[in-house]
Enzyme design. Structure first.
Site, PDB file in Angstrom:
ATOM      1  N   PRO A 171     -16.092  34.351  20.106  1.00 43.21           N
ATOM      2  CA  PRO A 171     -15.473  34.906  21.310  1.00 43.21           C
ATOM      3  C   PRO A 171     -14.238  35.746  21.001  1.00 43.21           C
ATOM      4  O   PRO A 171     -13.621  35.591  19.942  1.00 43.21           O
ATOM      5  CB  PRO A 171     -15.099  33.652  22.105  1.00 43.21           C
ATOM      6  CG  PRO A 171     -15.011  32.574  21.098  1.00 43.21           C
ATOM      7  CD  PRO A 171     -16.004  32.895  20.035  1.00 43.21           C
ATOM      8  N   SER A 172     -13.942  36.623  21.918  1.00 48.84           N
ATOM      9  CA  SER A 172     -12.773  37.480  21.781  1.00 48.84           C
ATOM     10  C   SER A 172     -11.519  36.623  21.607  1.00 48.84           C
ATOM     11  O   SER A 172     -11.316  35.665  22.359  1.00 48.84           O
ATOM     12  CB  SER A 172     -12.672  38.326  23.049  1.00 48.84           C
ATOM     13  OG  SER A 172     -11.592  39.192  22.955  1.00 48.84           O
ATOM     14  N   ARG A 203      -7.196  50.742  21.290  1.00 52.24           N
ATOM     15  CA  ARG A 203      -5.911  50.061  21.494  1.00 52.24           C
ATOM     16  C   ARG A 203      -4.858  50.825  20.705  1.00 52.24           C
ATOM     17  O   ARG A 203      -5.201  51.628  19.822  1.00 52.24           O
ATOM     18  CB  ARG A 203      -5.987  48.628  20.970  1.00 52.24           C
ATOM     19  CG  ARG A 203      -6.912  47.748  21.785  1.00 52.24           C
ATOM     20  CD  ARG A 203      -7.023  46.356  21.163  1.00 52.24           C
ATOM     21  NE  ARG A 203      -8.052  45.577  21.841  1.00 52.24           N
ATOM     22  CZ  ARG A 203      -8.826  44.695  21.236  1.00 52.24           C
ATOM     23  NH1 ARG A 203      -8.715  44.469  19.936  1.00 52.24           N
ATOM     24  NH2 ARG A 203      -9.719  44.019  21.927  1.00 52.24           N
ATOM     25  N   ARG A 296      -1.778  38.035  21.807  1.00 52.97           N
ATOM     26  CA  ARG A 296      -2.124  39.295  21.134  1.00 52.97           C
ATOM     27  C   ARG A 296      -1.630  40.478  21.959  1.00 52.97           C
ATOM     28  O   ARG A 296      -1.226  41.514  21.400  1.00 52.97           O
ATOM     29  CB  ARG A 296      -3.647  39.377  20.916  1.00 52.97           C
ATOM     30  CG  ARG A 296      -4.058  40.546  20.047  1.00 52.97           C
ATOM     31  CD  ARG A 296      -5.516  40.483  19.647  1.00 52.97           C
ATOM     32  NE  ARG A 296      -6.412  40.798  20.772  1.00 52.97           N
ATOM     33  CZ  ARG A 296      -7.735  40.780  20.707  1.00 52.97           C
ATOM     34  NH1 ARG A 296      -8.334  40.458  19.582  1.00 52.97           N
ATOM     35  NH2 ARG A 296      -8.464  41.084  21.764  1.00 52.97           N
ATOM     36  N   ARG A 307     -12.857  38.279  29.403  1.00 53.63           N
ATOM     37  CA  ARG A 307     -13.161  37.788  28.050  1.00 53.63           C
ATOM     38  C   ARG A 307     -13.253  36.268  28.019  1.00 53.63           C
ATOM     39  O   ARG A 307     -14.098  35.693  27.327  1.00 53.63           O
ATOM     40  CB  ARG A 307     -12.109  38.298  27.052  1.00 53.63           C
ATOM     41  CG  ARG A 307     -12.417  39.709  26.604  1.00 53.63           C
ATOM     42  CD  ARG A 307     -11.206  40.470  26.106  1.00 53.63           C
ATOM     43  NE  ARG A 307     -11.543  41.888  26.062  1.00 53.63           N
ATOM     44  CZ  ARG A 307     -11.950  42.540  24.979  1.00 53.63           C
ATOM     45  NH1 ARG A 307     -12.036  41.903  23.840  1.00 53.63           N
ATOM     46  NH2 ARG A 307     -12.259  43.814  25.031  1.00 53.63           N
ATOM     47  N   ASN A 330     -11.910  27.824  13.719  1.00 48.88           N
ATOM     48  CA  ASN A 330     -10.649  28.455  13.310  1.00 48.88           C
ATOM     49  C   ASN A 330      -9.478  27.782  14.024  1.00 48.88           C
ATOM     50  O   ASN A 330      -8.988  28.273  15.040  1.00 48.88           O
ATOM     51  CB  ASN A 330     -10.679  29.960  13.616  1.00 48.88           C
ATOM     52  CG  ASN A 330      -9.416  30.655  13.117  1.00 48.88           C
ATOM     53  OD1 ASN A 330      -8.669  30.115  12.296  1.00 48.88           O
ATOM     54  ND2 ASN A 330      -9.172  31.854  13.638  1.00 48.88           N
ATOM     55  N   ASP A 331      -9.067  26.650  13.439  1.00 50.25           N
ATOM     56  CA  ASP A 331      -7.885  25.949  13.965  1.00 50.25           C
ATOM     57  C   ASP A 331      -6.702  26.386  13.109  1.00 50.25           C
ATOM     58  O   ASP A 331      -5.923  27.259  13.499  1.00 50.25           O
ATOM     59  CB  ASP A 331      -8.140  24.436  13.895  1.00 50.25           C
ATOM     60  CG  ASP A 331      -7.076  23.645  14.640  1.00 50.25           C
ATOM     61  OD1 ASP A 331      -6.084  24.264  15.065  1.00 50.25           O
ATOM     62  OD2 ASP A 331      -7.238  22.427  14.789  1.00 50.25           O
TER      63      ASP A 331
HETATM   64  N1  LIG Z   1     -23.213  43.873  19.517  1.00 52.76           N
HETATM   65  C1  LIG Z   1     -22.087  44.370  19.051  1.00 52.76           C
HETATM   66  N2  LIG Z   1     -20.926  43.801  19.330  1.00 52.76           N
HETATM   67  C2  LIG Z   1     -19.812  44.338  18.810  1.00 52.76           C
HETATM   68  C3  LIG Z   1     -19.824  45.459  17.960  1.00 52.76           C
HETATM   69  N3  LIG Z   1     -18.557  45.753  17.608  1.00 52.76           N
HETATM   70  C4  LIG Z   1     -17.779  44.828  18.180  1.00 52.76           C
HETATM   71  N4  LIG Z   1     -18.536  43.970  18.908  1.00 52.76           N
HETATM   72  C5  LIG Z   1     -18.115  42.800  19.669  1.00 52.76           C
HETATM   73  O1  LIG Z   1     -17.553  43.215  20.881  1.00 52.76           O
HETATM   74  C6  LIG Z   1     -16.617  42.251  21.305  1.00 52.76           C
HETATM   75  C7  LIG Z   1     -15.353  42.930  21.753  1.00 52.76           C
HETATM   76  O2  LIG Z   1     -14.747  43.550  20.666  1.00 52.76           O
HETATM   77  P1  LIG Z   1     -13.309  44.217  20.828  1.00 52.76           P
HETATM   78  O3  LIG Z   1     -13.320  45.118  22.018  1.00 52.76           O
HETATM   79  O4  LIG Z   1     -12.914  44.819  19.538  1.00 52.76           O
HETATM   80  O5  LIG Z   1     -12.400  42.992  21.232  1.00 52.76           O
HETATM   81  P2  LIG Z   1     -11.936  41.687  20.432  1.00 52.76           P
HETATM   82  O6  LIG Z   1     -13.136  40.956  19.969  1.00 52.76           O
HETATM   83  O7  LIG Z   1     -11.182  40.963  21.458  1.00 52.76           O
HETATM   84  O8  LIG Z   1     -11.082  42.151  19.319  1.00 52.76           O
HETATM   85  C8  LIG Z   1     -16.448  41.292  20.135  1.00 52.76           C
HETATM   86  O9  LIG Z   1     -17.216  40.131  20.398  1.00 52.76           O
HETATM   87  C9  LIG Z   1     -17.027  42.018  18.977  1.00 52.76           C
HETATM   88  O10 LIG Z   1     -17.563  41.131  18.005  1.00 52.76           O
HETATM   89  C10 LIG Z   1     -21.085  46.040  17.679  1.00 52.76           C
HETATM   90  O11 LIG Z   1     -21.229  47.010  16.956  1.00 52.76           O
HETATM   91  N5  LIG Z   1     -22.168  45.473  18.236  1.00 52.76           N
HETATM   92  N1  LIG Z   2      -5.991  30.154  13.289  1.00 55.08           N
HETATM   93  C1  LIG Z   2      -5.178  30.855  14.079  1.00 55.08           C
HETATM   94  N2  LIG Z   2      -4.108  30.263  14.618  1.00 55.08           N
HETATM   95  C2  LIG Z   2      -3.288  30.942  15.446  1.00 55.08           C
HETATM   96  N3  LIG Z   2      -3.454  32.257  15.756  1.00 55.08           N
HETATM   97  C3  LIG Z   2      -4.510  32.889  15.261  1.00 55.08           C
HETATM   98  C4  LIG Z   2      -5.429  32.243  14.377  1.00 55.08           C
HETATM   99  N4  LIG Z   2      -6.372  33.135  14.043  1.00 55.08           N
HETATM  100  C5  LIG Z   2      -6.057  34.290  14.641  1.00 55.08           C
HETATM  101  N5  LIG Z   2      -4.943  34.153  15.368  1.00 55.08           N
HETATM  102  C6  LIG Z   2      -4.289  35.175  16.228  1.00 55.08           C
HETATM  103  O1  LIG Z   2      -5.105  35.253  17.387  1.00 55.08           O
HETATM  104  C7  LIG Z   2      -5.129  36.580  17.877  1.00 55.08           C
HETATM  105  C8  LIG Z   2      -6.576  37.030  18.005  1.00 55.08           C
HETATM  106  O2  LIG Z   2      -7.120  37.200  16.713  1.00 55.08           O
HETATM  107  P1  LIG Z   2      -8.119  38.383  16.396  1.00 55.08           P
HETATM  108  O3  LIG Z   2      -8.372  38.342  14.926  1.00 55.08           O
HETATM  109  O4  LIG Z   2      -7.624  39.638  16.989  1.00 55.08           O
HETATM  110  O5  LIG Z   2      -9.392  37.871  17.201  1.00 55.08           O
HETATM  111  P2  LIG Z   2     -10.808  38.531  17.454  1.00 55.08           P
HETATM  112  O6  LIG Z   2     -10.989  39.606  16.430  1.00 55.08           O
HETATM  113  O7  LIG Z   2     -11.790  37.424  17.268  1.00 55.08           O
HETATM  114  O8  LIG Z   2     -10.794  39.057  18.839  1.00 55.08           O
HETATM  115  C9  LIG Z   2      -4.330  37.439  16.912  1.00 55.08           C
HETATM  116  O9  LIG Z   2      -3.053  37.652  17.458  1.00 55.08           O
HETATM  117  C10 LIG Z   2      -4.254  36.568  15.659  1.00 55.08           C
HETATM  118  O10 LIG Z   2      -3.063  36.806  14.931  1.00 55.08           O
END
Ligand SMILES: Nc1nc2c(ncn2[C@@H]2O[C@H](COP(=O)(O)OP(=O)(O)O)[C@@H](O)[C@H]2O)c(=O)[nH]1
Ligand SMILES: Nc1ncnc2c1ncn2[C@@H]1O[C@H](COP(=O)(O)OP(=O)(O)O)[C@@H](O)[C@H]1O
Length: 431
Positions: A171-172, A203, A296, A307, A330-331
């Protein structure tokens, strides 16, 4: 994409020719694949006088062989040349062409391999010599069924295999991006990131072509239709997708590809021909997930709520479906990262060097002949020295092909198997 290829496909009944026939110095290669007859035309020394004033300067008169001729004609005057169409039964149709077609060359040899044609480009660079035109492969048949049109597909041949890509979902806000960045930072020469396409807005710190290819919905939809995407999905109200090229360029560079995609995308990849390792990342709790998303600070309140709503369903699917090979919690970030490294075989101090997927040095001379014995293609390279002619034999093994159109066909192997001159065959000349 979308252009017609340089061959004709006839109804078999018109000219029942079985097997493969390569006529040296004549204009065509004829073979039958499935219920189609395929003719690959070659026209050595074909003279092309440019008509269009726009191109007069650059190319007033050129000598082209088939492939360069075809490449140019398809680009410059596609409608004038009827032989660039596929003829089926009694009618002519324009097939849907997937994959990237080869660029011009000084000529080619072709070998029939049951469901596809292997094309060896003469005088091309070592990373551009081997191509496949798929005519009746599983991919082509699937696409034909889906699109309801004839389909052919190009793919570039690559010596050796790439390491299995790693698909990371979750998840996001769970920390996928953070874990991937840590991996890429520690092992920069080992991993490469698959840069997805998305219709969402960038972003603050995100760069086009680095974090994502930011694109328009209509453009992306057209490219999806043209078969450019390995998978795509609508996520949190935007379109996301992994292009075939995004994964292949990483493997071409000899790196292991990492894909950060959602569960729907992971499911599509799982059912595609791409073999990968699938990892799902879970948060320790929904409260912690919300905290991370809010901290974030990259989303609006509305986007955060969307999300979080989607997260529960994603976690349920991630845990219960049989898409994923591993689930990581991921704790504590460091602990989670160590577990990730371990399951990727990076537990020890020294990381294994990835097997390079790059092509070895294999220079196909202009003067050569090709024959086929089972899964082995024997290429007889002829070079003339000052005093005598010498010949080198190269064996191209196509028994373990992997992947294929619309990306790369990997798993090719080649070996020099000997040389002969003055009628003596062997690794060494007998004296
Ligand atoms: N199916 C698919 N999902 C994607 C792709 N790129 C990113 N995502 C997913 O889209 C979701 C949203 O990504 P993003 O907008 O970067 O937000 P974030 O996950 O909160 O950083 C995340 O679950 C990503 O894993 C892709 O190429 N294909
Ligand atoms: N194990 C953790 N403990 C606390 N904060 C975390 C951990 N892993 C990631 N974060 C923070 O959580 C936020 C979301 O992480 P991110 O890598 O952007 O998530 P995603 O790519 O899955 O959307 C970021 O600000 C990151 O620094």
């Amino acid at each position: 994409m979308g252009e017609a290829p340089a061959f004709l496909v006839d109804d078999l009944q018109n000219e029942p020719l079985n097997g493969f026939e390569l006529k040296n110095g004549t204009c065509k290669t004829i073979t039958t694949i499935g219920n189609k007859m395929v003719r690959l035309y070659t026209m050595p020394c074909y003279k092309v006088a440019r008509q269009s004033s726009a191109y007069n300067e650059k190319m007033s008169l050129h000598l082209f062989d088939s492939m360069s001729l075809v490449a140019l004609m398809m680009e410059l005057c596609p409608l004038k040349f009827k032989f660039l169409t596929v003829v089926l039964e009694n009618g002519q149709i324009h097939p849907t062409v997937h994959g990237t077609k080869p660029l011009s060359s000084k000529g080619h040899s072709a070998v029939f391999l049951n469901d596809r044609i292997l094309i060896l480009k003469k005088g091309a660079k070592s990373d551009d010599q081997i191509w496949f035109l798929e005519v009746d492969t599983q991919y082509v048949r699937q696409q034909q069924k889906q699109l309801g049109t004839e389909v052919v597909a190009w793919s570039k041949g690559v010596i050796g295999n790439a390491e299995k890509p790693v698909v990371i979902s979750g998840p996001s806000g769970v920390g996928k991006g953070t874990l991937i960045s840590m991996l890429m930072k520690e092992f920069p020469s080992m991993f490469g990131f698959s840069v997805s396409h998305t219709t969402r807005a960038p972003r603050g710190m995100e760069k086009d072509g680095v974090h994502y290819h930011f694109t328009e919905k209509s453009v992306m939809e057209k490219e999806i239709k043209d078969g450019k995407f390995l998978e795509f999905a609508s996520v949190h109200g935007n379109l996301y997708g992994t292009s075939v090229e995004a994964v292949e360029v990483v493997a071409d560079a000899g790196k292991r590809c990492i894909l950060d995609i959602d569960v729907q995308g992971a499911r599509s990849v799982r059912s595609s021909s791409l073999e990968a390792v699938f990892i799902f990342v879970c948060p320790p709790s929904m409260e912690e997930l919300e905290k991370r998303l809010r901290d974030r600070g990259t989303e609006t309140e509305e986007q955060i709520l969307k999300r979080l709503r989607n997260a529960a369903a994603e976690i349920e699917q991630g845990k219960s479906s049989n898409i994923f090979d591993f689930i990581l919690y991921n704790d504590n970030l460091e602990e989670c990262y160590e577990k990730l490294k371990k399951l990727l075989g990076l537990g020890g101090c020294v990381a294994a060097t990835p097997k390079s997927a790059a092509l070895g040095e294999f220079n196909l001379p202009l003067d050569h002949s090709v024959s086929k014995i089972d899964d082995k293609i024997i290429i007889n390279c002829i070079s003339s020295g000052l005093e005598k002619e010498s010949k080198n034999l190269i064996m191209l093994d196509v028994s373990a092909l992997k992947g294929g159109a619309p990306g790369r066909t990997r798993g090719l192997d080649f070996q020099a198997i000997g040389s002969f001159s003055d009628g003596l065959i062997g690794m060494e000349r007998l004296s």
